[in-house]
Write an enzyme that holds these catalytic residues in place. Sequence first.
Site, short mmCIF file in Angstrom:
data_model
loop_
_atom_site.label_atom_id
_atom_site.label_comp_id
_atom_site.label_asym_id
_atom_site.label_seq_id
_atom_site.Cartn_x
_atom_site.Cartn_y
_atom_site.Cartn_z
N SER A 127 -3.12 0.49 1.40
CA SER A 127 -3.60 0.07 2.82
C SER A 127 -4.13 1.68 3.20
O SER A 127 -5.09 1.03 4.31
CB SER A 127 -3.05 -1.50 2.97
OG SER A 127 -2.16 -1.11 3.81
N SER B 297 1.45 0.38 -0.18
CA SER B 297 0.53 1.12 1.33
C SER B 297 0.68 2.39 1.08
O SER B 297 -0.60 3.03 1.97
CB SER B 297 0.28 0.12 2.03
OG SER B 297 -0.92 -0.55 1.71
N LYS C 193 -1.93 5.42 11.07
CA LYS C 193 -2.42 4.51 10.87
C LYS C 193 -2.73 3.02 12.16
O LYS C 193 -1.79 2.76 12.64
CB LYS C 193 -1.64 3.78 9.25
CG LYS C 193 -2.55 2.45 8.76
CD LYS C 193 -0.93 1.82 7.38
CE LYS C 193 -1.88 1.06 6.29
NZ LYS C 193 -0.96 0.38 5.69
N1 GLN Z 1 -1.29 -3.98 -2.25
C1 GLN Z 1 -0.63 -4.70 -1.51
C2 GLN Z 1 -0.79 -5.81 -0.69
O1 GLN Z 1 -2.09 -6.05 -0.56
C3 GLN Z 1 0.49 -3.94 -0.09
C4 GLN Z 1 -0.01 -3.68 0.91
C5 GLN Z 1 0.81 -2.46 1.74
O2 GLN Z 1 1.46 -2.59 1.10
N2 GLN Z 1 0.50 -3.08 3.17
O3 GLN Z 1 -0.43 -6.64 -0.01
#
Ligand code: GLN
Length: 482
Positions: free
Chosen positions: A152, A176, A77
Amino acid sequence: MSLAISALEYISNVKNGNTTAEEFIAKTLDQISKHESNLHAFISINEKALEQARAIDKKIKSKEKIGAFYGMPVSIKDNICIKDGKTTCASKMLLDYVSPYDATVVSKLKSQEAILIGKTNLDEFAMGVATEFSAFGPSKNPWNADYVPGGSSGGSAVSVSALGCVASLGSDTGGSVRNPASFCSVVGLKPTYGLVSRYGLVSYANSIEQIGPIARKVEDVALLLNHITGKDPNDSTTVDNQNQDYLTGIDSGMQGKKIGIIKEMSSGESLDKNVESAFWRAVDSFEKLGSKIEEMSLDMVEFTVATYYILTTAEAGSNLSRYDNLRYGYSMDLEGYEFKSYISKARRNFGPEVTRRMILGGFIPSAGFAGKYLLKALKVKNKLKKQIIEAFKKFDFLISPTVPILPFKFGEKIDDPLAMYMADINTVTANLTGVPAISVPFEIHNGLPIGIQIHANSLQEKQLLQAAYALQGTTNLPGVPL
Ligand code: GLN
């Protein structure tokens, strides 16, 4: 040789001489270039991958000592640093940022001779559930390109599912890793807080986030985990797990194991009916595997999304304040600006979701409001943690659907932050309490994947992977129709 093989199959094929690292990497690069314009899983590709593969083949040929991965392609990532390469976090703010060092997980993978095939797309600074907030355009769901791949770590899940690598590393602050794994029909693990070093992961909400592996098979996630854990002097929150081997005994089964169904995550209005019925079929499967199942309640779950967004925006507000375009950033001329006006102009390069969170993140801990929001959220977090500790006195595992909804179409939630945030309701508990949780692909409904989430107690990844492996064994899912 097919690219749709597991990590263990890849390694044995290279060992047996059925393929070479070079051949497999060349095929993988072809696959990426064939699908990249449609799927956009990657932000950058490792230009030296073939050369690195040749060097590994040479070592194998001359029987030199070789790392555990034998040149296996792994994607990373793009919020995890690889030395001398760009780490953009899918943000225009870090367009030109080149990392001067390797993240600990990256140096661990390199030392075991994984080939880091490319950096994957994400929501800007890992904030989102759909990869729609990448400054470089969204990744697409390989099961149906009209639908989001989750986020994400969307690019990571897409790259694994569309055979652009064998496995990937994502980051999971509130789901994410697990959310895109569920949306793309791959396996994703959020390890116990502290099990994997965060050194070199660009911080979003560092008190709860972890780097986690994504792969097509549970055993591949176990293999990856074997090589990325451990105490790290560069991350004081890491724990010593005594080189636990997560792979041996992965087929131990579920006989007599006690499973709790988290009521608040597995019922209710906002749970998609198709996800709900798939979940109950998973419960059936666990029963048939010999486990004992009972419904249970974690009544704090109702408040977890609010709590999560209060705590994470407060941390993000502080973490992202370093992007003033002086210490890190992109090129923008200083001429003609006062100090503050320069910074505020430069920060317009943040996208809308990150901007929203930074504004909230400034407000939430501020004098006069901290008591109302931040301190209350910390109380909920403590209560939830107590409830989880109690629950694991009784149960070996707690289960739920990974995401309460099916993958949705692009644009469907982008203008409705609350609806978007509610997609995290089943995943944030593991982050707020630190326990590990995994998403296992379970069904495909009308061409769209559904994943099942299993939680275990802190540092019980070995048992967690056994449960996930057992569930995987009850399924017979097709590969992605590319
Ligand atoms: N959807 C969550 C957020 O926007 C989780 C994102 C993540 O785990 N990086 O914070």
